[in-house]
Design a protein around this motif. Structure first.
Motif, PDB file in Angstrom:
ATOM      1  N   SER A 134       0.818  -1.211   0.000  1.00  0.00           N
ATOM      2  CA  SER A 134       0.000   0.000   0.000  1.00  0.00           C
ATOM      3  C   SER A 134       0.850   1.259   0.000  1.00  0.00           C
ATOM      4  N   SER A 135       1.955   1.195   0.732  1.00  0.00           N
ATOM      5  CA  SER A 135       2.830   2.375   0.807  1.00  0.00           C
ATOM      6  C   SER A 135       3.364   2.761  -0.564  1.00  0.00           C
ATOM      7  N   THR A 136       3.534   1.760  -1.428  1.00  0.00           N
ATOM      8  CA  THR A 136       4.058   2.056  -2.767  1.00  0.00           C
ATOM      9  C   THR A 136       3.154   3.064  -3.481  1.00  0.00           C
ATOM     10  N   TYR A 137       1.837   2.907  -3.320  1.00  0.00           N
ATOM     11  CA  TYR A 137       0.899   3.849  -3.962  1.00  0.00           C
ATOM     12  C   TYR A 137       1.102   5.260  -3.388  1.00  0.00           C
ATOM     13  N   SER A 138       1.184   5.330  -2.064  1.00  0.00           N
ATOM     14  CA  SER A 138       1.334   6.646  -1.425  1.00  0.00           C
ATOM     15  C   SER A 138       2.685   7.267  -1.760  1.00  0.00           C
ATOM     16  N   MET A 139       3.696   6.411  -1.892  1.00  0.00           N
ATOM     17  CA  MET A 139       5.044   6.913  -2.183  1.00  0.00           C
ATOM     18  C   MET A 139       5.128   7.571  -3.561  1.00  0.00           C
ATOM     19  N   VAL A 140       4.276   7.143  -4.481  1.00  0.00           N
ATOM     20  CA  VAL A 140       4.290   7.785  -5.808  1.00  0.00           C
ATOM     21  C   VAL A 140       3.942   9.265  -5.639  1.00  0.00           C
ATOM     22  N   GLU A 141       2.971   9.529  -4.794  1.00  0.00           N
ATOM     23  CA  GLU A 141       2.600  10.931  -4.579  1.00  0.00           C
ATOM     24  C   GLU A 141       3.712  11.684  -3.850  1.00  0.00           C
ATOM     25  N   MET A 155       7.000  11.031  -3.721  1.00  0.00           N
ATOM     26  CA  MET A 155       8.251  11.175  -4.482  1.00  0.00           C
ATOM     27  C   MET A 155       8.042  11.828  -5.847  1.00  0.00           C
ATOM     28  N   MET A 156       6.928  11.531  -6.508  1.00  0.00           N
ATOM     29  CA  MET A 156       6.744  11.988  -7.896  1.00  0.00           C
ATOM     30  C   MET A 156       5.704  13.103  -8.016  1.00  0.00           C
ATOM     31  N   GLY A 157       4.895  13.277  -6.964  1.00  0.00           N
ATOM     32  CA  GLY A 157       3.971  14.405  -6.958  1.00  0.00           C
ATOM     33  C   GLY A 157       2.652  14.187  -7.680  1.00  0.00           C
ATOM     34  N   TYR A 158       2.289  12.942  -7.989  1.00  0.00           N
ATOM     35  CA  TYR A 158       0.950  12.715  -8.562  1.00  0.00           C
ATOM     36  C   TYR A 158       0.297  11.500  -7.908  1.00  0.00           C
ATOM     37  N   LYS A 159      -1.016  11.476  -7.987  1.00  0.00           N
ATOM     38  CA  LYS A 159      -1.777  10.379  -7.361  1.00  0.00           C
ATOM     39  C   LYS A 159      -1.891   9.211  -8.333  1.00  0.00           C
ATOM     40  N   VAL A 160      -1.873   8.022  -7.768  1.00  0.00           N
ATOM     41  CA  VAL A 160      -1.883   6.857  -8.645  1.00  0.00           C
ATOM     42  C   VAL A 160      -2.976   5.851  -8.237  1.00  0.00           C
ATOM     43  N   GLY A 161      -4.072   6.392  -7.736  1.00  0.00           N
ATOM     44  CA  GLY A 161      -5.214   5.538  -7.392  1.00  0.00           C
ATOM     45  C   GLY A 161      -4.991   4.773  -6.103  1.00  0.00           C
ATOM     46  N   TYR A 162      -5.754   3.696  -5.964  1.00  0.00           N
ATOM     47  CA  TYR A 162      -5.782   2.940  -4.705  1.00  0.00           C
ATOM     48  C   TYR A 162      -5.365   1.494  -4.942  1.00  0.00           C
ATOM     49  N   PRO A 163      -4.830   0.847  -3.875  1.00  0.00           N
ATOM     50  CA  PRO A 163      -4.740  -0.612  -3.942  1.00  0.00           C
ATOM     51  C   PRO A 163      -6.144  -1.183  -3.726  1.00  0.00           C
ATOM     52  N   ARG A 164      -6.263  -2.496  -3.699  1.00  0.00           N
ATOM     53  CA  ARG A 164      -7.593  -3.076  -3.480  1.00  0.00           C
ATOM     54  C   ARG A 164      -7.519  -4.086  -2.347  1.00  0.00           C
ATOM     55  N   PRO A 165      -8.457  -3.991  -1.395  1.00  0.00           N
ATOM     56  CA  PRO A 165      -8.464  -4.971  -0.312  1.00  0.00           C
ATOM     57  C   PRO A 165      -8.453  -6.390  -0.858  1.00  0.00           C
ATOM     58  N   PRO A 166      -7.724  -7.330  -0.254  1.00  0.00           N
ATOM     59  CA  PRO A 166      -7.153  -7.231   1.099  1.00  0.00           C
ATOM     60  C   PRO A 166      -5.888  -6.398   1.228  1.00  0.00           C
ATOM     61  N   ILE A 167      -5.454  -5.744   0.171  1.00  0.00           N
ATOM     62  CA  ILE A 167      -4.364  -4.778   0.313  1.00  0.00           C
ATOM     63  C   ILE A 167      -5.059  -3.434   0.566  1.00  0.00           C
ATOM     64  N   TYR A 168      -5.204  -3.089   1.824  1.00  0.00           N
ATOM     65  CA  TYR A 168      -5.994  -1.913   2.194  1.00  0.00           C
ATOM     66  C   TYR A 168      -5.194  -0.636   2.000  1.00  0.00           C
ATOM     67  N   PRO A 169      -5.848   0.423   1.525  1.00  0.00           N
ATOM     68  CA  PRO A 169      -5.116   1.686   1.376  1.00  0.00           C
ATOM     69  C   PRO A 169      -4.749   2.281   2.737  1.00  0.00           C
ATOM     70  N   LEU A 170      -3.680   3.064   2.745  1.00  0.00           N
ATOM     71  CA  LEU A 170      -3.301   3.754   3.983  1.00  0.00           C
ATOM     72  C   LEU A 170      -4.344   4.826   4.303  1.00  0.00           C
ATOM     73  N   SER A 171      -4.545   5.093   5.588  1.00  0.00           N
ATOM     74  CA  SER A 171      -5.449   6.184   5.983  1.00  0.00           C
ATOM     75  C   SER A 171      -4.746   7.519   5.725  1.00  0.00           C
ATOM     76  N   GLU A 172      -5.543   8.590   5.729  1.00  0.00           N
ATOM     77  CA  GLU A 172      -4.967   9.939   5.554  1.00  0.00           C
ATOM     78  C   GLU A 172      -3.868  10.196   6.583  1.00  0.00           C
TER      79      GLU A 172
END
Ligand code: PYR
Length: 289
Positions: free
Chosen positions: A240-247, A249-266
């Motif tokens: 899940s952190s990989t998705y957040s890390m794109v924002e 490190m790279m400055g753009y959003k890349v959507g969400y993972p899907r449970p059972p890989i739950y997205p990180l909370s705000e």
């Protein structure tokens, strides 16, 4: 010295493959990396349906044909269907992980599985060896029995293990898939398949440049920063952190993972960001200096 990105699969909030976001992400990555590995672990491959695996390939292929398409499945009919589907695309290769979950499968069954796929594939065939996830370590001896095998990705913390494939067959293309061994994989194998390339492709590309320029100390420093990032990410859940890390490190959003890989909370994203910011600054200084 190839850099391969096992691209993440962006989902919409309601759990559909977000093809437009995937394309945009690949457009950004391909400036730095050589090949896109589709439906790998970071791409949540084992959690995708057969139709979704086709969708990810089609989306990525709209941007680049530098693609290895991972088709592995415990349903061999699905895997074969995906191999047949790939024939309409001009790809670098088709790959599969080993059958998994079921214990003590005889070696010859594993070999049969790979040969069924490799015989049908019109592209070069790659093995994705990931023993800690699949429960099966495909030995160099067995790899050499896979018909038409072109190469493999060995996701393994043990570099000596990856080197064994090269020693047994110098013609095989061998990548190590460990984020913490990128430096060593670039130096001693054909390259790396690195999940961190999703958010830090510029760091990997700088690392490779440093190696080529003989600045090995600097290249190793990039690796150490990556290792510190991984320590942080693992505490929040690396996939899940990989998705957040794109924002981050790279400055753009890349959507969400899907449970059972739950997205990180705000809150978690905020904390992750504050922990990674100093590492990001350190990396920027290193690669610009
Ligand atoms: C994968 O995510 O597929 C890797 O090998 C890292």
């Amino acid at each position: 010295m190839q850099i391969v990105v096992p691209v993440l699969t962006p989902f919409t909030k309601d759990g559909k493959v977000d093809k437009e976001t995937l394309k945009e992400h690949v457009r950004n990555l391909i400036k730095y990396v050589d090949v896109v590995f589709v439906n790998g672990t970071t791409g949540l491959g084992p959690a995708l349906s057969k139709e979704e695996k086709k969708e990810t390939l089609s989306a990525v292929y709209d941007v680049t044909d530098k693609v290895i398409f991972q088709v592995g499945s415990l349903n061999l009919n699905d895997a074969v269907e995906l191999v047949n589907f790939s024939k309409d695309f001009h790809l670098v290769g088709v790959a599969s992980y080993s059958p998994y979950y079921f214990q003590r499968l005889p070696e010859k069954w594993i070999l049969n599985y790979f040969n069924e796929l490799s015989r049908k594939a019109e592209h070069d065939f790659y093995l994705y060896n990931y023993p800690s996830a699949t429960g099966y370590d495909i030995s160099a001896k067995l790899v050499n029995k896979i018909e038409g095998i072109k190469g493999l990705k060995d996701t393994n913390q043990d570099l000596a293990h990856s080197l064994e494939y090269k020693i047994a067959n110098p013609h095989l293309i061998v990548y190590n898939g460990s984020d913490s061994l990128v430096y060593y994989s670039l130096l001693s194998l054909d390259g790396t398949v690195a999940s961190v390339a999703n958010h830090s492709p510029h760091l990997l590309s700088a690392m490779r440049r440093f190696i080529k320029e003989g600045k090995k100390e600097k290249a190793l420093q990039v690796q150490l920063i990556i290792n510190s990032m991984l320590d942080v990410m693992r505490r929040y859940g690396q996939l899940s952190s990989t998705y957040s890390m794109v924002e981050v490190m790279m400055g753009y959003k890349v959507g969400y993972p899907r449970p059972p890989i739950y997205p990180l909370s705000e809150e978690e994203i905020h904390q992750l960001k504050s922990e990674v910011e100093p590492l990001k600054r350190k990396a920027e200084e290193l690669i610009s200096g």
